[in-house]
Write an enzyme that holds these catalytic residues in place. Structure first.
Site, PDB file in Angstrom:
ATOM      1  N   GLU A 190      -8.821   0.198  -0.869  1.00 31.63           N
ATOM      2  CA  GLU A 190      -8.934  -0.188  -2.284  1.00 31.63           C
ATOM      3  C   GLU A 190      -8.956   1.042  -3.202  1.00 31.63           C
ATOM      4  O   GLU A 190      -9.790   1.140  -4.096  1.00 31.63           O
ATOM      5  CB  GLU A 190     -10.184  -1.053  -2.514  1.00 31.63           C
ATOM      6  CG  GLU A 190     -10.141  -2.348  -1.722  1.00 31.63           C
ATOM      7  CD  GLU A 190     -11.224  -3.350  -2.141  1.00 31.63           C
ATOM      8  OE1 GLU A 190     -12.212  -2.931  -2.758  1.00 31.63           O
ATOM      9  OE2 GLU A 190     -11.050  -4.553  -1.847  1.00 31.63           O
ATOM     10  N   GLU A 259      -7.708  -9.190   2.651  1.00 30.09           N
ATOM     11  CA  GLU A 259      -9.040  -9.760   2.478  1.00 30.09           C
ATOM     12  C   GLU A 259      -8.963 -11.041   1.675  1.00 30.09           C
ATOM     13  O   GLU A 259      -8.778 -11.015   0.457  1.00 30.09           O
ATOM     14  CB  GLU A 259      -9.991  -8.769   1.782  1.00 30.09           C
ATOM     15  CG  GLU A 259     -10.309  -7.553   2.625  1.00 30.09           C
ATOM     16  CD  GLU A 259     -11.407  -6.668   2.010  1.00 30.09           C
ATOM     17  OE1 GLU A 259     -12.049  -7.090   1.023  1.00 30.09           O
ATOM     18  OE2 GLU A 259     -11.594  -5.555   2.530  1.00 30.09           O
TER      19      GLU A 259
END
Ligand SMILES: *[C@@H]1O[C@H](CO)[C@@H](O)[C@H](O)[C@H]1NC(C)=O
Ligand SMILES: *[C@@H]1O[C@H](CO)[C@@H](O)[C@H](O)[C@H]1NC(C)=O
Length: 835
Positions: A190, A259
């Site tokens: 991320e 995710e």
């Protein structure tokens, strides 16, 4: 496009560097067996729809791993995804640990043994609500370090650890081309949002990280999640509650969702988040119907932040995440089963899904069909209703289909609805936390004046982490205050006010050995200010502040700049002189508690002090008790609801931090699956402890003589602590006559809706608590008969189910001795007790 490795001078340099830095020989993949194109990951020449779930190995015990992996397989997963936990593996520089819960190789081999693949997210920054985002705390003290940016010392450490993991995987032959299960791996995590904030140095770092990873020559594709500019050949992937707006950055990369958030983590002081399975299934079907080919549940099993591994600050010890397998390793039903049915439906469509792009047709104002076709004639359709309120009927290929609001139906042959995301056909499990034991306690009060050879005195206030290096949550800050007997507060009784400003995360203030009060921050802002009147006496007073960290931050920028502890100012106001600033006087520091120095949590250490039989409720109390393992195999937990804040150990193993006195503050309104979900939408526990139960792994217990030690900071009541077993109290199902999502997957019989009931392994259905075919009402645990009820309802279930681990009953009038109310839409509801 396959994986290409264009040689570049940067990569060559990295390879040379690595060859020098790592002892093991770098093998070279002969021919990559894992590749990708615009549609999917390709394994041995075949495009795959890959269904994946996160299970983090240190968040359960090795004894739990085989069962978790098997349940994941039974749930229809192809891949297990895990982060790699740097601070667990390299507790001090160059000293590696791969044992017990950190036995990564064993975990990967168990996944392989079950016939599943692995996506290894090395990071090594992982976030993960894990202490310091997975970074070892020692890294913060490498001279000149700046985290996650174009910084020499940081990059040197990162390449070392990443190369270490890759070479370990290679030497154990765990990569797919070596016959192993690893098909993908991830570098960084991320990072995109930081690049956006920081600009150039961050961009340079991201490019370096990508090149470094590719240079490690793993022979399987690398991914970077939430990294829009991930350079080729790295695949950029998506994380979020919904994945349907995501596209990879190049037309020749597959659409991957690393995710899919099954809910959210719990923080101490926050409510517990849940995500309805109808919405979770909807989000996945929506991703698949637009052409997505890999999705991963974050989490499939969340588990437990044992020890001091929780990130933060204020991340709870439970990392349940409302995942399909709960914290204790039990199936969360109907979530697990409904998703298993979704996976089966998607797999029936696989050939068509990987063959090309869908043809999208509008079927109504907010209804669509997505149709996939293969050259060999396979056809799969997804019929979607995005309306958040209304049930609609649509016409597709001249057939009418009913679609509940906010739902997608899957038709693997473009004709038959085998699954609808909003129609849950699987059983509900009603869970129970039943007491199985209490404790006889002994207590020992820790010393607010404790000091040992780690104690030192200096001018001013020190940052906590720099002193403790995170070897303990606790740091004592002590100083003296001389008070003249002329102070006017002795006459008017208005004691002076002590004000303590702290960067976090919680503290207790003691004056002359007596507790004055405590203060703590929260998930949103860890900083805190203690302000309270303090009972000073004439002469010298000791002010002792016990500052506690509650998990180090796991997300954000520049980890090197984050602080914990009492940074000041510390002031005393209401004196004759007005305000006295204590910040810059002499402070004495003591790392950790006396009980920690003596290792009171261990069997050998616990005999170092005299334990009392009485246990007054006072702060800084240690409690110990011995107990025998409760019978059976049900998962165990400690009910800590009577306690304040502290830590728990069993046989020297840390169960984690507990903090039931931090009750959840938030909105726990009624929750509807329809409409966009976010982590604040469906919450529980408002006004109650954020976490009441603390998982006790059975593998940490001996049959008899187990030592339980509790350290209580605030003064809770240990007599209220009990051991509980988590069991399935009853299993329920509610199935309507016309349920289209019901399919007997063995016989491929789509027509007759059936109730299936299953008890956990080793249990049987002992009785039927409720049964009604007709118009039953209510929810599991409180069903009631409606105006229509077949009198044979109980007989049928009693005959077919009682005494068996599982049973099936068709929901058709014949089975129940005829139609009890013709012309009325009927359903069957049943609640059975498993023992
Ligand atoms: C990298 O690893 C090597 C070999 O273990 C070691 O000598 C070196 O100090 C490490 N460098 C860093 C920055 O951790
Ligand atoms: C950390 O502590 C050392 C002394 O042990 C000191 O020299 C240094 O300035 C401290 N760093 C910070 C950021 O407080």
């Amino acid at each position: 496009m396959g994986i290409r490795r264009p040689p570049s001078s940067v990569q060559e340099k990295i390879l040379l560097y690595l060859a020098a830095a790592t002892a093991s020989v770098l093998l070279s993949p002969a021919a990559a067996a894992v590749a990708y194109d615009n549609k999917a990951i390709i394994i041995n020449g075949q495009r795959k729809i890959l269904i994946s779930g996160s299970i983090h190995y240190p968040r359960s015990t090795p004894a739990m791993w085989p069962d978790l992996i098997q349940k994941a397989k039974d749930g229809g997963l192809d891949v297990i995804q895990t982060y790699v936990f740097w601070n667990g593996h390299e507790p001090s520089p160059g000293e590696y640990y791969f044992e017990d819960r950190y036995d990564l190789v064993r975990f990967v081999k168990l996944v392989q043994g079950a016939g599943l693949y692995v996506n290894l997210r090395i990071g090594p920054y992982i976030c993960a609500e894990w202490n310091f985002g997975g970074f070892p705390v020692w890294l913060k003290y490498v001279p000149g370090i700046q985290f996650r940016t174009d910084n020499g010392p940081f990059k040197a450490a990162m390449v070392n650890f990443t190369a270490k993991i890759v070479s370990l995987m290679k030497s154990e032959r765990l990569l797919e081309w070596q016959g192993g299960p690893i098909i993908l791996s991830q570098i960084e995590n991320e990072f995109g949002p930081l690049e956006y904030d920081q600009g150039e140095p961050a961009k340079a770092y991201a490019a370096w990280a990508a090149n470094m990873a590719v240079g490690l020559d793993t022979g399987v594709p690398w991914i970077m999640c939430k990294e829009d500019d991930a350079p080729d050949p790295i695949i950029n992937t998506w994380n979020g509650f919904y994945g349907d707006y995501f596209y990879p950055n190049k037309p020749y990369k597959p659409t991957m969702w690393t995710e899919v958030w099954t809910a959210w983590f719990t923080g101490f002081g926050d409510p517990v988040p849940h995500r309805p399975v109808e919405d979770l299934a909807f989000s996945i079907a929506k991703f698949i119907q637009k052409g997505g080919s890999y999705f991963n549940y974050y989490m499939y099993h969340g588990g437990t932040n044992f020890g001091r591994t929780a990130g933060g600050p204020f991340i709870a010890t439970s990392y349940d995440y409302d995942a399909p397998i709960d914290e204790f390793g039990l199936l969360r039903q109907p979530k697990w089963g409904h998703l298993r049915d979704l996976h089966r439906a998607i797999k029936l469509c696989e050939t068509a899904l990987v063959s090309g792009d869908p043809v999208v047709t509008l079927l109504g104002s907010s209804q669509e069909s997505h149709v996939f076709k293969s050259n060999s004639g396979d056809c799969a359709a997804f019929l979607a209703n995005y309306d958040t309120m209304s049930y609609v009927r649509v016409t597709f290929n001249e057939v009418r289909y009913g679609l509940p609001p906010w739902s997608i139906s899957i038709l693997p042959d473009c004709k038959t609805t085998v699954f609808n995301t909003a129609r849950v056909g699987d059983q509900t499990n009603l869970m129970r936390m039943g007491p199985v034991g209490h404790f006889s306690w002994q207590s020992y009060n820790d010393d607010t004046n404790f000091y040992d050879d780690k104690s030192f005195t200096t001018v001013g206030l020190l940052e906590q982490l720099n002193v403790t290096r995170d070897t303990t949550d606790y740091l004592w800050y002590r100083t003296f205050v001389i008070i003249s007997e002329d102070e006017s507060f002795f006459k008017d009784g208005e004691y002076p006010v002590l004000t303590v400003m702290s960067a976090g995360h919680s503290l207790n203030v003691f004056v002359n050995g007596q507790l004055s009060g405590n203060a703590y921050g929260g998930v949103q802002d860890p900083r805190l200010t203690y302000s309270g009147r303090v009972k000073l006496w004439a002469g010298s007073n000791t002010i002792s502040i016990l500052s506690a960290s509650v998990g180090l931050p796991n997300v954000g920028e520049h980890f090197e700049t984050w602080n914990v502890g009492v940074l000041g100012p510390v002031t005393l106001s209401g004196l004759n002189e007005g305000r006295r600033d204590l910040t810059w006087q002499q402070w004495t520091y003591q790392i950790g508690l006396k009980g920690e120095a003596l290792s009171l949590h261990t069997l050998s250490g616990s005999s170092a002090v005299e334990w009392g039989e009485a246990y007054p409720k006072q702060p800084l109390n240690w409690y110990k008790a011995f107990f025998n393992e409760p019978e059976g195999s049900d998962p165990l937990a400690l009910d800590m609801s009577s306690m304040g804040k502290g830590q728990i150990w069993i046989n020297g193993q840390s169960i984690g931090r507990y903090w039931p006195a931090y009750t959840a503050n938030g909105n726990c309104n009624w929750c509807d699956y329809r409409g966009e979900y976010d982590e604040k939408k469906c919450q529980t526990n408002c006004g109650e402890p954020s976490q009441r139960w603390y998982h006790v792994p059975r593998s940490w217990l001996n049959p008899t003589g187990n030592l339980l030690v509790v350290f209580e900071e605030w003064g809770g009541d240990p007599t209220g602590i009990s051991m509980v077993a988590k069991t399935v109290e009853s299993v329920c199902a509610y199935i309507s006559e016309w349920q289209p999502s019901l399919i007997n997957w063995r016989t491929k019989d789509y027509k007759k809706p059936k109730i299936h009931l299953v008890c956990e392994q080793g249990k049987k259905i002992a009785s039927i608590k409720f049964a009604s075919f007709g118009t039953p009402q209510g929810v599991c645990g409180s069903y009631s008969e409606g105006s229509c009820h077949a009198h044979k309802s109980y007989d049928v279930f009693e005959k077919r189910c009682v005494g068996s681990q599982s049973c099936s009953v068709s929901v058709v009038p014949d089975v129940f001795g005829g139609d009890p109310c013709s012309g009325v839409m009927k359903a069957a509801a049943v609640e059975a007790i498993c023992v």
